[in-house]
Design a protein around this motif. Structure first.
Motif, PDB file in Angstrom:
ATOM      1  N   LEU A  34       0.814  -1.214   0.000  1.00 57.97           N
ATOM      2  CA  LEU A  34       0.000   0.000   0.000  1.00 57.97           C
ATOM      3  C   LEU A  34       0.847   1.263   0.000  1.00 57.97           C
ATOM      4  CD1 LEU A  34      -2.715  -1.006   2.637  1.00 57.97           C
ATOM      5  CD2 LEU A  34      -2.872  -1.136   0.141  1.00 57.97           C
ATOM      6  N   SER A  35       1.994   1.195   0.683  1.00 58.27           N
ATOM      7  CA  SER A  35       2.828   2.387   0.785  1.00 58.27           C
ATOM      8  C   SER A  35       4.197   2.015   1.334  1.00 58.27           C
ATOM      9  CB  SER A  35       2.167   3.425   1.705  1.00 58.27           C
ATOM     10  OG  SER A  35       2.937   4.607   1.778  1.00 58.27           O
ATOM     11  N   ALA A  36       5.197   2.834   0.993  1.00 54.81           N
ATOM     12  CA  ALA A  36       6.531   2.733   1.591  1.00 54.81           C
ATOM     13  C   ALA A  36       6.785   4.059   2.296  1.00 54.81           C
ATOM     14  CB  ALA A  36       7.586   2.467   0.533  1.00 54.81           C
ATOM     15  N   ILE A  37       6.961   4.001   3.611  1.00 52.23           N
ATOM     16  CA  ILE A  37       6.992   5.206   4.444  1.00 52.23           C
ATOM     17  C   ILE A  37       8.375   5.351   5.081  1.00 52.23           C
ATOM     18  CG2 ILE A  37       5.957   6.335   6.446  1.00 52.23           C
ATOM     19  CD1 ILE A  37       3.432   4.629   5.898  1.00 52.23           C
ATOM     20  N   PRO A  38       8.974   6.547   5.023  1.00 51.20           N
ATOM     21  CA  PRO A  38      10.343   6.708   5.530  1.00 51.20           C
ATOM     22  C   PRO A  38      10.470   7.257   6.949  1.00 51.20           C
ATOM     23  CG  PRO A  38       9.769   8.594   4.192  1.00 51.20           C
ATOM     24  CD  PRO A  38       8.553   7.705   4.203  1.00 51.20           C
ATOM     25  N   SER A  39       9.358   7.640   7.591  1.00 47.97           N
ATOM     26  CA  SER A  39       9.501   8.337   8.870  1.00 47.97           C
ATOM     27  C   SER A  39       8.447   7.908   9.887  1.00 47.97           C
ATOM     28  CB  SER A  39       9.393   9.853   8.658  1.00 47.97           C
ATOM     29  OG  SER A  39       8.079  10.203   8.254  1.00 47.97           O
ATOM     30  N   VAL A  40       8.771   8.126  11.165  1.00 47.79           N
ATOM     31  CA  VAL A  40       7.843   7.831  12.254  1.00 47.79           C
ATOM     32  C   VAL A  40       6.601   8.703  12.151  1.00 47.79           C
ATOM     33  CG1 VAL A  40       7.512   8.028  14.754  1.00 47.79           C
ATOM     34  CG2 VAL A  40       9.610   7.009  13.856  1.00 47.79           C
ATOM     35  N   ARG A  41       6.810   9.989  11.893  1.00 43.47           N
ATOM     36  CA  ARG A  41       5.683  10.927  11.845  1.00 43.47           C
ATOM     37  C   ARG A  41       4.666  10.523  10.782  1.00 43.47           C
ATOM     38  NH1 ARG A  41       7.011  17.197  11.253  1.00 43.47           N
ATOM     39  NH2 ARG A  41       7.986  16.698  13.251  1.00 43.47           N
ATOM     40  N   GLU A  42       5.147  10.213   9.585  1.00 39.79           N
ATOM     41  CA  GLU A  42       4.235   9.825   8.510  1.00 39.79           C
ATOM     42  C   GLU A  42       3.616   8.459   8.783  1.00 39.79           C
ATOM     43  OE1 GLU A  42       4.244   9.158   3.643  1.00 39.79           O
ATOM     44  OE2 GLU A  42       6.040   9.921   4.666  1.00 39.79           O
ATOM     45  N   ALA A  43       4.398   7.554   9.351  1.00 38.35           N
ATOM     46  CA  ALA A  43       3.893   6.208   9.630  1.00 38.35           C
ATOM     47  C   ALA A  43       2.760   6.237  10.643  1.00 38.35           C
ATOM     48  CB  ALA A  43       5.029   5.324  10.139  1.00 38.35           C
ATOM     49  N   GLU A  44       2.887   7.081  11.658  1.00 34.58           N
ATOM     50  CA  GLU A  44       1.838   7.169  12.678  1.00 34.58           C
ATOM     51  C   GLU A  44       0.498   7.543  12.052  1.00 34.58           C
ATOM     52  OE1 GLU A  44       0.857   9.545  16.854  1.00 34.58           O
ATOM     53  OE2 GLU A  44       2.835   9.725  15.913  1.00 34.58           O
ATOM     54  N   ARG A  45       0.541   8.439  11.085  1.00 39.27           N
ATOM     55  CA  ARG A  45      -0.689   8.872  10.415  1.00 39.27           C
ATOM     56  C   ARG A  45      -1.190   7.816   9.417  1.00 39.27           C
ATOM     57  NH1 ARG A  45       1.355  12.855   8.202  1.00 39.27           N
ATOM     58  NH2 ARG A  45       1.661  12.044   6.099  1.00 39.27           N
ATOM     59  N   GLU A  46      -0.282   7.306   8.591  1.00 36.28           N
ATOM     60  CA  GLU A  46      -0.685   6.441   7.488  1.00 36.28           C
ATOM     61  C   GLU A  46      -1.085   5.032   7.927  1.00 36.28           C
ATOM     62  OE1 GLU A  46      -0.807   7.338   3.822  1.00 36.28           O
ATOM     63  OE2 GLU A  46      -1.337   8.884   5.279  1.00 36.28           O
ATOM     64  N   LEU A  47      -0.453   4.503   8.952  1.00 35.42           N
ATOM     65  CA  LEU A  47      -0.798   3.153   9.396  1.00 35.42           C
ATOM     66  C   LEU A  47      -2.232   3.084   9.902  1.00 35.42           C
ATOM     67  CD1 LEU A  47       2.474   1.984  11.197  1.00 35.42           C
ATOM     68  CD2 LEU A  47       1.584   1.226   8.985  1.00 35.42           C
ATOM     69  N   GLN A  48      -2.670   4.120  10.580  1.00 37.02           N
ATOM     70  CA  GLN A  48      -4.047   4.132  11.073  1.00 37.02           C
ATOM     71  C   GLN A  48      -5.041   4.370   9.941  1.00 37.02           C
ATOM     72  OE1 GLN A  48      -4.698   5.334  15.186  1.00 37.02           O
ATOM     73  NE2 GLN A  48      -2.823   6.548  15.065  1.00 37.02           N
ATOM     74  N   ARG A  49      -4.606   5.063   8.903  1.00 39.71           N
ATOM     75  CA  ARG A  49      -5.490   5.311   7.764  1.00 39.71           C
ATOM     76  C   ARG A  49      -5.567   4.103   6.834  1.00 39.71           C
ATOM     77  NH1 ARG A  49      -5.243   6.938   2.448  1.00 39.71           N
ATOM     78  NH2 ARG A  49      -2.950   6.983   2.467  1.00 39.71           N
TER      79      ARG A  49
END
Length: 249
Positions: A34-49
């Motif tokens: 679904l996505s490749a995420i490079p940071s904690v900040r973005e991961a916190e938002r995107e994982l829940q979405r």
């Protein structure tokens, strides 16, 4: 169970992220990234979405720590394959909690095996008990560690200090606990010997591992050790000297 699965990669190294993508694309047609995420900040938002089925998660990211990320999430509804550089402290916690992890550098065959395992276990309702045990073990001293035992009945989380001894039953291991409870698991005694040898446990015989905290006495003439509740177990002659050394520490 669904025949298709979704994955998110959380990795700040582009080459590592691309490597994981390529291995999945070449070997798992049933997995959608679904996505490749490079940071904690973005991961916190995107994982829940995105709510993926599983996440391949590097521990050390450019803006923080993966454990901090997980603790910030309201719920963890996905399975996790941790990726880490060599860290003995973290590796020990992973082993005791029975969670999946890979050490860098990652080899394709190891990644394939780990993803297959995750797919097979995705709907295992007991998974979050393992995750809970991991967070307990990470950063705790030996006395407080928990061990995850899995058999056909359930996933059992036990305190190491509750184990009096473990005995071999062919290719099975039987855990004998302080409350009289017994847990039988389909793993050899050798596999637990390697895992527990630094945790105040000692293999006194090919058929027995004992918790040294519960040793009451050692009869050198009879080669017998007495544990809590007057449990007597044999000691192999070749183990006598090492056992005495351990008891004298």
């Amino acid at each position: 169970m669904s025949n298709f699965f979704t994955c998110v990669i959380v990795e700040d190294d582009i080459s590592s992220s691309d490597f994981i993508k390529n291995v999945i694309a070449a070997n798992f047609s049933e997995v959608t990234i679904l996505s490749a995420i490079p940071s904690v900040r973005e991961a916190e938002r995107e994982l829940q979405r995105l709510k993926p089925d599983f996440v391949i998660l590097d521990i050390n990211l450019e803006d923080g720590n993966a454990f901090t990320l997980l603790k910030e999430l309201d719920t963890i509804s996905f399975k996790i394959l941790f990726v880490t550089a060599h860290n003995e402290y973290a590796v020990e916690a992973f082993k005791f909690s029975a969670l999946d992890f890979l050490l860098k550098p990652i080899f394709p065959e190891d990644l394939i095996i780990s993803i297959k395992k995750i797919i097979n276990e995705l709907q295992n309702q007991q998974y979050h008990k393992q995750l809970e045990a991991f967070f307990h073990n990470y950063g705790k001293n030996n006395d407080q560690k928990k061990l995850v035992l899995k058999n056909l009945e359930a996933v059992h989380i036990i305190n190491l200090e509750d184990i009096i001894y473990i005995n071999s039953d062919n290719n099975y291991s039987n855990f004998n606990l302080k409350n009289g409870r017994k847990i039988l698991v389909s793993k050899t005694l050798k596999s637990f010997d390697e895992r527990l040898q630094e945790q105040s446990f000692f293999r006194v015989h090919q058929s027995y591992i004992v918790n040294l905290k519960y040793v009451l006495s050692f009869d050198k003439k009879k080669d017998m050790i007495v544990l809590l509740d007057d449990i007597s177990l044999p000691v192999a002659q070749r183990k006598r000297s090492a056992l005495v050394d351990f008891l004298n520490r």
